[in-house]
Design a protein around this motif. Sequence first.
Motif, PDB file in Angstrom:
ATOM      1  N   MET A 186      37.347  37.045  46.275  1.00 44.13           N
ATOM      2  CA  MET A 186      37.904  36.838  47.616  1.00 44.13           C
ATOM      3  C   MET A 186      39.428  36.903  47.569  1.00 44.13           C
ATOM      4  SD  MET A 186      35.504  34.137  49.651  1.00 44.13           S
ATOM      5  CE  MET A 186      35.147  32.957  48.365  1.00 44.13           C
ATOM      6  N   ALA A 187      40.016  36.395  46.497  1.00 39.40           N
ATOM      7  CA  ALA A 187      41.469  36.481  46.344  1.00 39.40           C
ATOM      8  C   ALA A 187      41.907  37.936  46.198  1.00 39.40           C
ATOM      9  CB  ALA A 187      41.927  35.661  45.136  1.00 39.40           C
ATOM     10  N   VAL A 188      41.142  38.730  45.430  1.00 38.36           N
ATOM     11  CA  VAL A 188      41.464  40.156  45.266  1.00 38.36           C
ATOM     12  C   VAL A 188      41.399  40.865  46.611  1.00 38.36           C
ATOM     13  CG1 VAL A 188      40.582  42.339  44.328  1.00 38.36           C
ATOM     14  CG2 VAL A 188      40.804  40.338  42.840  1.00 38.36           C
ATOM     15  N   TYR A 189      40.357  40.624  47.396  1.00 37.46           N
ATOM     16  CA  TYR A 189      40.225  41.266  48.704  1.00 37.46           C
ATOM     17  C   TYR A 189      41.334  40.827  49.652  1.00 37.46           C
ATOM     18  CZ  TYR A 189      35.962  43.913  48.147  1.00 37.46           C
ATOM     19  OH  TYR A 189      35.052  44.850  47.769  1.00 37.46           O
ATOM     20  N   ALA A 190      41.712  39.564  49.579  1.00 42.58           N
ATOM     21  CA  ALA A 190      42.792  39.080  50.444  1.00 42.58           C
ATOM     22  C   ALA A 190      44.111  39.755  50.089  1.00 42.58           C
ATOM     23  CB  ALA A 190      42.921  37.556  50.318  1.00 42.58           C
ATOM     24  N   ILE A 191      44.441  39.790  48.803  1.00 35.76           N
ATOM     25  CA  ILE A 191      45.704  40.405  48.357  1.00 35.76           C
ATOM     26  C   ILE A 191      45.711  41.899  48.656  1.00 35.76           C
ATOM     27  CG2 ILE A 191      47.098  40.968  46.323  1.00 35.76           C
ATOM     28  CD1 ILE A 191      46.101  38.223  45.170  1.00 35.76           C
ATOM     29  N   SER A 192      44.627  42.588  48.296  1.00 35.05           N
ATOM     30  CA  SER A 192      44.602  44.034  48.528  1.00 35.05           C
ATOM     31  C   SER A 192      44.589  44.349  50.018  1.00 35.05           C
ATOM     32  CB  SER A 192      43.417  44.692  47.815  1.00 35.05           C
ATOM     33  OG  SER A 192      42.193  44.225  48.318  1.00 35.05           O
TER      34      SER A 192
ATOM     35  N   ALA B 109      35.343  33.017  44.422  1.00 37.49           N
ATOM     36  CA  ALA B 109      36.755  32.714  44.705  1.00 37.49           C
ATOM     37  C   ALA B 109      37.689  33.813  44.189  1.00 37.49           C
ATOM     38  CB  ALA B 109      37.138  31.361  44.111  1.00 37.49           C
ATOM     39  N   GLY B 110      37.453  34.310  43.000  1.00 36.05           N
ATOM     40  CA  GLY B 110      38.312  35.353  42.420  1.00 36.05           C
ATOM     41  C   GLY B 110      38.272  36.646  43.214  1.00 36.05           C
TER      42      GLY B 110
ATOM     43  N   MET C   6      43.151  47.011  42.513  1.00 34.72           N
ATOM     44  CA  MET C   6      42.641  46.130  43.571  1.00 34.72           C
ATOM     45  C   MET C   6      42.336  46.941  44.828  1.00 34.72           C
ATOM     46  SD  MET C   6      45.067  42.813  43.546  1.00 34.72           S
ATOM     47  CE  MET C   6      44.792  41.412  42.503  1.00 34.72           C
TER      48      MET C   6
ATOM     49  N   HIS D 285      38.804  47.524  46.817  1.00 32.96           N
ATOM     50  CA  HIS D 285      38.699  47.195  48.244  1.00 32.96           C
ATOM     51  C   HIS D 285      38.146  48.380  49.045  1.00 32.96           C
ATOM     52  CE1 HIS D 285      40.405  44.503  51.537  1.00 32.96           C
ATOM     53  NE2 HIS D 285      39.812  45.477  52.180  1.00 32.96           N
TER      54      HIS D 285
END
Length: 169
Positions: free
Chosen positions: A24-30, A21-22, A108, A112
Amino acid sequence: MGRKTEQKVRTYHRYLGFFLAGIMAVYAISGIVLTYRNTDYLKKEVLVESKLAIGLQDEDLGRALGKRAFKVDKTEGNLVYFEGGTYDKITGQASYIEMKMPLILDNMNKLHKMHSGHPLYWLNIFFGIALLFFAVSAFWMFKPKTPIFKKGLYFALGGIVLTVVLLFV
């Protein structure tokens, strides 16, 4: 597939999802931030002072500064002026303004865009395989004869069609 295999796939899907989950959040934000990488959105000005080789020519100066579309505005004596900075040919001193992301967003983005030369590149491979597992294991989350599974197949088909269209646009 048997009930036991179905349950195992669902369990792996669930706990791998919680575990990742963590990241995936980094990849989404970046991923969102990288969309704006050609703008100054979220960036701040940072003064950079660096010592370069003495007497660099224009094209070598651009390479030494790591600037792709480098262009000299003017040269007065030993001082070379370029967008946002100067370079002294005698001392090798360069002073310029660079636009930089805040540290956490910059890190981040580096994560990515990691490549095979980075010591932790295998994490990206693991993450990619885990996402592929998510995509495939989602089809084991519901029994094939249920209406929700059939509706899910329509959504999956829609996603595949959209992806193919985007690949050719």
